[in-house]
Design a protein around this motif. Structure first.
Motif, PDB file in Angstrom:
ATOM      1  N   HIS A   2      -7.382  -8.926  -6.025  1.00 41.36           N
ATOM      2  CA  HIS A   2      -7.594  -7.493  -5.776  1.00 41.36           C
ATOM      3  C   HIS A   2      -6.924  -6.689  -6.894  1.00 41.36           C
ATOM      4  O   HIS A   2      -5.916  -7.096  -7.472  1.00 41.36           O
ATOM      5  CB  HIS A   2      -7.046  -7.105  -4.403  1.00 41.36           C
ATOM      6  CG  HIS A   2      -7.909  -7.609  -3.281  1.00 41.36           C
ATOM      7  ND1 HIS A   2      -9.167  -7.101  -3.026  1.00 41.36           N
ATOM      8  CD2 HIS A   2      -7.714  -8.592  -2.361  1.00 41.36           C
ATOM      9  CE1 HIS A   2      -9.701  -7.738  -1.997  1.00 41.36           C
ATOM     10  NE2 HIS A   2      -8.841  -8.652  -1.582  1.00 41.36           N
ATOM     11  N   ARG A  19       0.836  -1.211   0.000  1.00 40.16           N
ATOM     12  CA  ARG A  19       0.000   0.000   0.000  1.00 40.16           C
ATOM     13  C   ARG A  19       0.866   1.255   0.000  1.00 40.16           C
ATOM     14  O   ARG A  19       0.508   2.286  -0.550  1.00 40.16           O
ATOM     15  CB  ARG A  19      -0.905  -0.010   1.245  1.00 40.16           C
ATOM     16  CG  ARG A  19      -2.079   0.949   1.148  1.00 40.16           C
ATOM     17  CD  ARG A  19      -2.651   1.267   2.539  1.00 40.16           C
ATOM     18  NE  ARG A  19      -2.866   0.108   3.360  1.00 40.16           N
ATOM     19  CZ  ARG A  19      -4.041  -0.508   3.521  1.00 40.16           C
ATOM     20  NH1 ARG A  19      -5.103  -0.075   2.906  1.00 40.16           N
ATOM     21  NH2 ARG A  19      -4.142  -1.546   4.327  1.00 40.16           N
ATOM     22  N   SER A  42      -5.796  -1.275  -6.223  1.00 44.13           N
ATOM     23  CA  SER A  42      -6.199   0.054  -5.744  1.00 44.13           C
ATOM     24  C   SER A  42      -6.289   0.127  -4.221  1.00 44.13           C
ATOM     25  O   SER A  42      -6.484   1.206  -3.669  1.00 44.13           O
ATOM     26  CB  SER A  42      -7.570   0.422  -6.334  1.00 44.13           C
ATOM     27  OG  SER A  42      -8.570  -0.447  -5.828  1.00 44.13           O
ATOM     28  N   PHE A  43      -6.204  -1.013  -3.547  1.00 44.34           N
ATOM     29  CA  PHE A  43      -6.343  -1.108  -2.089  1.00 44.34           C
ATOM     30  C   PHE A  43      -7.684  -0.528  -1.615  1.00 44.34           C
ATOM     31  O   PHE A  43      -7.786   0.023  -0.536  1.00 44.34           O
ATOM     32  CB  PHE A  43      -5.167  -0.422  -1.377  1.00 44.34           C
ATOM     33  CG  PHE A  43      -3.868  -1.155  -1.592  1.00 44.34           C
ATOM     34  CD1 PHE A  43      -3.494  -2.219  -0.795  1.00 44.34           C
ATOM     35  CD2 PHE A  43      -3.023  -0.790  -2.641  1.00 44.34           C
ATOM     36  CE1 PHE A  43      -2.307  -2.908  -1.021  1.00 44.34           C
ATOM     37  CE2 PHE A  43      -1.837  -1.471  -2.871  1.00 44.34           C
ATOM     38  CZ  PHE A  43      -1.477  -2.531  -2.057  1.00 44.34           C
ATOM     39  N   SER A  44      -8.682  -0.637  -2.471  1.00 44.38           N
ATOM     40  CA  SER A  44     -10.012  -0.145  -2.103  1.00 44.38           C
ATOM     41  C   SER A  44     -11.039  -1.271  -2.056  1.00 44.38           C
ATOM     42  O   SER A  44     -12.239  -1.012  -2.013  1.00 44.38           O
ATOM     43  CB  SER A  44     -10.456   0.911  -3.122  1.00 44.38           C
ATOM     44  OG  SER A  44     -10.529   0.328  -4.411  1.00 44.38           O
ATOM     45  N   GLY A  45     -10.559  -2.503  -2.127  1.00 46.10           N
ATOM     46  CA  GLY A  45     -11.481  -3.639  -2.097  1.00 46.10           C
ATOM     47  C   GLY A  45     -11.927  -4.079  -3.479  1.00 46.10           C
ATOM     48  O   GLY A  45     -12.670  -5.050  -3.599  1.00 46.10           O
TER      49      GLY A  45
END
Ligand code: SF4
Length: 143
Positions: free
Chosen positions: A106, A63, A109-112
């Motif tokens: 995933h 991240r 984007s580390f947004s789910g």
């Protein structure tokens, strides 16, 4: 048969956050097959706990933006070597993981968000002719 299995699915605390996520119903799989636990991210030299990572444009980043592709590739090679050494005929892997994810991972984007694709280890095992099953397909192996 002998199966390579994502160690976290067996209840080992190897997840990025150090947590446990034993797969419900894994007992039926263990009763039927010889399961070999493997955590490619640990085998690649990453610590536990470790920063979360996702695949993006053919590489793997945390991240915070650190490129951990080399560790993920090292872990994938080690998992492949283990599978060959022990004669594993297939692998049951944790879904959505940047290492173990099969078919859906995933999106970086580390947004789910999710996208089509394989994690680094799943892709290597598949390319080397070892059938890979995502955890939702466990029933095909334990049924
Ligand atoms: Fe589980 Fe695979 Fe992630 Fe290790 S690398 S914690 S086995 S999903």
């Amino acid at each position: 048969m002998k199966l390579l299995v994502s160690a976290c699915l067996l209840g080992l605390p190897c997840r990025y956050d150090g947590g446990i996520k034993r797969l419900e119903g894994i007992g039926a799989l263990l009763a039927r097959h010889e399961c070999v636990p493997v955590c490619p991210e640990q085998l690649g030299g990453l610590p536990t706990p470790r920063p979360p990572a996702e695949c993006r444009e053919g590489r793997v980043f945390t991240r915070e933006g650190a490129d951990v592709t080399a560790e993920f590739e090292r872990g994938a090679q080690a998992a492949l070597e283990l599978a060959r050494l022990l004669g594993c005929e297939a692998a049951l892997l944790k879904e959505r993981s940047p290492s173990c994810g099969c078919g859906v991972i995933h999106d970086g984007s580390f947004s789910g968000g999710l996208t089509a694709g394989d994690g680094v280890t799943a892709a290597l095992l598949r390319a080397e002719g070892i059938p890979v099953y995502g955890e939702p397909r466990m029933g095909e192996l334990s049924g």
